[in-house]
Design a protein around this motif. Structure first.
Motif, PDB file in Angstrom:
ATOM      1  N   GLY A 182       0.871  -1.205  -0.073  1.00  0.00           N
ATOM      2  CA  GLY A 182       0.133  -0.072   0.216  1.00  0.00           C
ATOM      3  C   GLY A 182       0.783   1.184  -0.166  1.00  0.00           C
ATOM      4  N   ASP A 183       0.349   2.445  -0.546  1.00  0.00           N
ATOM      5  CA  ASP A 183       1.149   3.647  -0.582  1.00  0.00           C
ATOM      6  C   ASP A 183       0.812   4.191   0.526  1.00  0.00           C
ATOM      7  N   ALA A 184       1.229   5.478   0.650  1.00  0.00           N
ATOM      8  CA  ALA A 184       1.371   6.357   1.681  1.00  0.00           C
ATOM      9  C   ALA A 184       0.121   6.818   2.351  1.00  0.00           C
ATOM     10  N   LYS A 185      -0.760   6.750   1.477  1.00  0.00           N
ATOM     11  CA  LYS A 185      -2.318   7.154   1.724  1.00  0.00           C
ATOM     12  C   LYS A 185      -3.307   5.973   2.185  1.00  0.00           C
ATOM     13  N   THR A 186      -2.874   4.916   1.654  1.00  0.00           N
ATOM     14  CA  THR A 186      -3.797   3.652   1.638  1.00  0.00           C
ATOM     15  C   THR A 186      -2.690   2.642   2.178  1.00  0.00           C
ATOM     16  N   PRO A 187      -1.969   2.580   3.302  1.00  0.00           N
ATOM     17  CA  PRO A 187      -1.132   1.678   3.656  1.00  0.00           C
ATOM     18  C   PRO A 187      -1.694   0.362   3.777  1.00  0.00           C
ATOM     19  N   THR A 188      -0.888  -0.731   3.489  1.00  0.00           N
ATOM     20  CA  THR A 188      -1.399  -2.135   3.861  1.00  0.00           C
ATOM     21  C   THR A 188      -1.134  -2.215   5.509  1.00  0.00           C
ATOM     22  N   PRO A 189      -2.343  -2.680   6.313  1.00  0.00           N
ATOM     23  CA  PRO A 189      -2.327  -2.688   7.715  1.00  0.00           C
ATOM     24  C   PRO A 189      -1.363  -3.671   8.399  1.00  0.00           C
ATOM     25  N   PRO A 190      -0.547  -3.191   9.168  1.00  0.00           N
ATOM     26  CA  PRO A 190       0.505  -4.212   9.859  1.00  0.00           C
ATOM     27  C   PRO A 190      -0.354  -5.164  10.973  1.00  0.00           C
ATOM     28  N   GLY A 191       0.399  -6.162  11.186  1.00  0.00           N
ATOM     29  CA  GLY A 191      -0.415  -7.005  12.491  1.00  0.00           C
ATOM     30  C   GLY A 191      -0.274  -8.581  11.823  1.00  0.00           C
ATOM     31  N   ARG A 192      -0.684  -9.317  12.725  1.00  0.00           N
ATOM     32  CA  ARG A 192      -0.943 -10.665  12.175  1.00  0.00           C
ATOM     33  C   ARG A 192      -2.408 -10.988  11.880  1.00  0.00           C
TER      34      ARG A 192
END
Length: 275
Positions: A185-195
């Protein structure tokens, strides 16, 4: 939890037709819109079937824990970057999700997700109770279910997505199967972290940028919807190889064809660590 061995020794995904509208809203965000089917079968872990409803099973009440739901009062995953021992479970009937062992029912874990069977990873155990990750909003939602009567399996795989390096690593029994550059994901729509976990495997019936889409149990943190769907994040292929190694997506993780081929063998419920 009493168990018996299942001769097939593998996790199976359903061959039932995925509703066209469901596939369209999910695949729209991943580079195409099409009806599709769940993957018919792929190698998985040793499977076992639980017996008996158990005395700790609570009556299932509350909203169904699916990718379309937003759940209230569910506990947040307390170790979002921790691994597991590979235990995954499948409810053979709708299962009450509790806020704590023996506590209050806050949701219902259904038997199916997107036309295939529900398999979720176990991240903690307490007596007969299993804490599992849920595929609903908010991200990192979890809940406790009774271990009685569950079908269980162990997957040897773990998927790791390194957002800073923009790389995906696939491990099998702690050994590296492969490592590939990916688009995140880019800065405005980032890939969400976590498991999170592999929730389903969709094979579009019509041509799309990816022959397979693997929706995960997590959602965009900045978009309520994309492609008309609930903002579900997925692993999927992409025909333009120039995107790999870049932050250019709406939150999904685009992977090379070789990575997608290996990921297609990963059982449902397999842990995905994003960070």
């Amino acid at each position: 939890m009493a168990t018996t061995n299942v001769p097939s020794g593998r996790v199976r995904t359903a061959g039932a037709l995925l509703p066209a509208a469901t596939a369209m809203v999910l695949l729209g965000a991943c580079g195409g819109s099409s009806s599709g089917t769940a993957s018919a079968e792929r190698p998985g872990a040793d499977t076992k079937a639980g017996t008996g409803a158990g005395t700790g099973a609570a009556r299932a009440t509350g909203p169904a824990a699916t990718t379309f739901a937003t759940l209230r009062d569910v506990p947040k995953d307390g170790a979002p970057q921790a691994g597991t021992d590979g235990l995954v479970v499948h409810p053979t009937s709708p299962r009450a999700v509790l806020d704590r062992p023996g506590g209050r029912s806050v949701a219902t874990l259904p038997t199916e997700q997107l036309g295939g069977p529900t398999w979720v990873p176990v991240v903690e155990s307490s007596g007969e109770w299993r804490r599992v990750l849920l595929p609903s909003r908010p991200n990192q939602a979890s809940g406790w279910i009774s271990g009685a009567g569950l079908r269980t399996a162990r997957t040897p795989y773990t998927v790791k997505v390194d957002l800073a390096r923009r790389e995906l690593t696939l491990l099998k029994s702690t050994r590296r199967v492969g490592r590939w550059p990916v688009a995140v994901g880019d800065a405005k729509t980032p890939t969400p972290p976590g498991r999170t976990f592999v929730m389903a495997t969709l094979a579009p019936a019509k041509k799309t940028p990816s022959p397979l889409v693997l929706p995960l149990g997590t959602h965009s943190a900045t978009l309520d919807t994309f492609g008309g769907g609930p903002g579900t994040v997925a692993l999927h292929g992409w025909p333009d190889t120039s995107v790999f190694g870049k932050a250019v997506t709406h939150g999904c993780v685009r992977v090379p064809a070789d990575a997608l081929r290996h990921l297609s063998r990963v059982p449902l419920g397999t842990l995905v660590l994003i960070g």
